[in-house]
Every structure is written in C-alpha cells, then in structure tokens.
Design an enzyme around this catalytic site. Structure first.
Site, short mmCIF file in Angstrom:
data_model
loop_
_atom_site.label_atom_id
_atom_site.label_comp_id
_atom_site.label_asym_id
_atom_site.label_seq_id
_atom_site.Cartn_x
_atom_site.Cartn_y
_atom_site.Cartn_z
CG ASP A 87 -0.26 0.18 2.53
OD1 ASP A 87 0.97 0.01 2.59
OD2 ASP A 87 -0.96 0.49 3.52
CE LYS A 141 -16.70 14.38 11.92
NZ LYS A 141 -17.61 15.53 11.64
NE ARG A 142 -16.82 6.00 6.26
CZ ARG A 142 -17.04 6.29 4.98
NH1 ARG A 142 -18.10 7.01 4.64
NH2 ARG A 142 -16.22 5.89 4.04
NE ARG A 143 -8.13 6.57 7.87
CZ ARG A 143 -7.35 6.41 6.80
NH1 ARG A 143 -7.67 5.52 5.88
NH2 ARG A 143 -6.25 7.14 6.65
CG LEU A 183 -15.59 2.75 -8.05
CD1 LEU A 183 -14.28 2.67 -8.81
CD2 LEU A 183 -16.59 1.75 -8.61
CG PHE A 185 -12.24 -1.12 -4.88
CD1 PHE A 185 -12.83 -1.42 -6.10
CD2 PHE A 185 -11.51 0.05 -4.77
CE1 PHE A 185 -12.68 -0.58 -7.19
CE2 PHE A 185 -11.35 0.90 -5.85
CZ PHE A 185 -11.93 0.59 -7.07
#
Length: 213
Positions: A87, A141-143, A183, A185
C-alpha cells in the site's frame, strides 16, 4: 494479465482514499503476500498533525527508513512464488517531504533518500486511487484514527494535488489511475470485480478508469 500473475502491485493514493483496504482485499483474493505501511509505529506522527512545522523532518525520516527496510526485505523474497501487494510506493515518498519541509531540511532528506533509493524494487503495476479532498476528509473522520484526528482539509487538498502532479509524470511502472469517488472495493463485490477487470485489461503503460453510478 490476471491479478495473481503479477509479482508486485503497489496501491497508492492520498490519506483516506482506501489504498490499505484495497491492498488487503487484493492480497486475500490473489492468495498473495501483503506489505503495508505501519503508521502506528511512527512515534512522531500524532505530534506531526498537531504541529507540522516542528515534527515534519523526524516524521518523514522515520517513514523513509521504515519503507526502505520493508522493500529491502522484499528483495529477499522469491517474487515468483506469490503476488506481493503493497500500500505504498517508495518513489512517492519525497511528495510528503516537499509539502512539509523547509529548504535545508528538504536538502538533507533528499541526500538520505538518494542513498536509499537504489534499494527500492519497482512494481509490475501501480494502482493510483483518486478521490476529492472533501471525500478524503469524510473518510478520515469516519475511520476515527487517533493520530489522524487533527488532519485539516487544507492539508488534504494540498496532498491530493501533490499526488496528482506526481502521477501525471510517473513513468517507472505501468499505471492504472482509478477515480474511487463512487466505488467501494471492500464491501461491493461488483466494484471489486470492476477493478479486477481493469487490471486484466491493462494493455498500455497508463490507463484511466472513471466510474459513475
């Protein structure tokens, strides 16, 4: 060329774009080896987002040595036995340095980088994920990562722009550019199948995929 036929694929993109999640999914699908950045091991990262100017150099150097060591380990692996998915791409590392270091710091960084660069292994394919800065900010922010809570949307705008500039000129490996705005994945089998199809249909050194629902 099928995913599992590649020796090394690097997934790249700015913070929050989903490169680590995609790398995990691809490695699982291909039965391959996963090579991930380890930001949680960087003792300077949390302080960096609180005071970028003060902690930019130690943060950047820690990541540089960490990534170089990981890729050096990669050269010891029999790359013909299984696909390796990472990554990160070491060639992209100066991008962050150019955003945050002053001239003297950047010159020091470049000297160290040039010394380590020959150890880097060039991937067979690079997948560059794009998304708007607003989407990146929402995903970050969401994670809810503790060391990312102080990232500003302004920094993400600058980062996304730097990535776009870097990959506009990138020619070292075949490049698949994907707009990931619409998307998912990880959770969508349909979206992941679209990605696999794009990888298999790669014919030239640079291809684009922009999907809108």
């Amino acid at each position: 060329m099928k995913l599992e036929e590649y020796r090394h694929i690097a997934v790249e993109g700015p913070i929050g774009v989903g490169k680590t999640s995609l790398a995990r999914r691809m490695a699982e699908y291909a039965g391959g080896q996963l090579l991930l950045e380890k930001p949680e091991e960087n003792p300077f990262l949390g302080k960096f987002y609180e005071d970028i100017r003060r902690y930019a150099l130690p943060t950047q150097l820690f990541f540089l040595f960490q990534r170089a060591n990981q890729l050096q380990d990669l050269t010891q692996i029999d790359l013909f036995t299984k696909t390796t998915i990472s990554d990160f791409l070491l060639d992209k590392d100066p991008l962050f340095a150019g955003l945050t270091l002053n001239n003297a710091e950047y010159e020091l960084y470049r000297k160290i980088y040039r010394h380590l660069q020959p150890e880097a292994f060039t991937p067979d394919l690079v997948i560059y994920l794009q998304a708007s800065p607003a989407t990146l900010a929402e995903r970050v922010k969401r994670r809810g990562s503790s060391y990312e809570k102080n990232i500003s949307e302004t920094y993400l705008w600058r980062l996304a722009d730097s990535y776009a500039r870097f990959f506009h000129h990138y020619e070292d490996a075949p490049l698949l550019i994907i707009n990931s705005e619409h998307l998912n994945f990880v959770e969508s089998e349909e979206d992941f199948a679209l990605l696999l199809r794009q990888v298999e249909q790669m014919r030239g050194p640079r291809e684009y995929f922009n999907f809108e629902r």
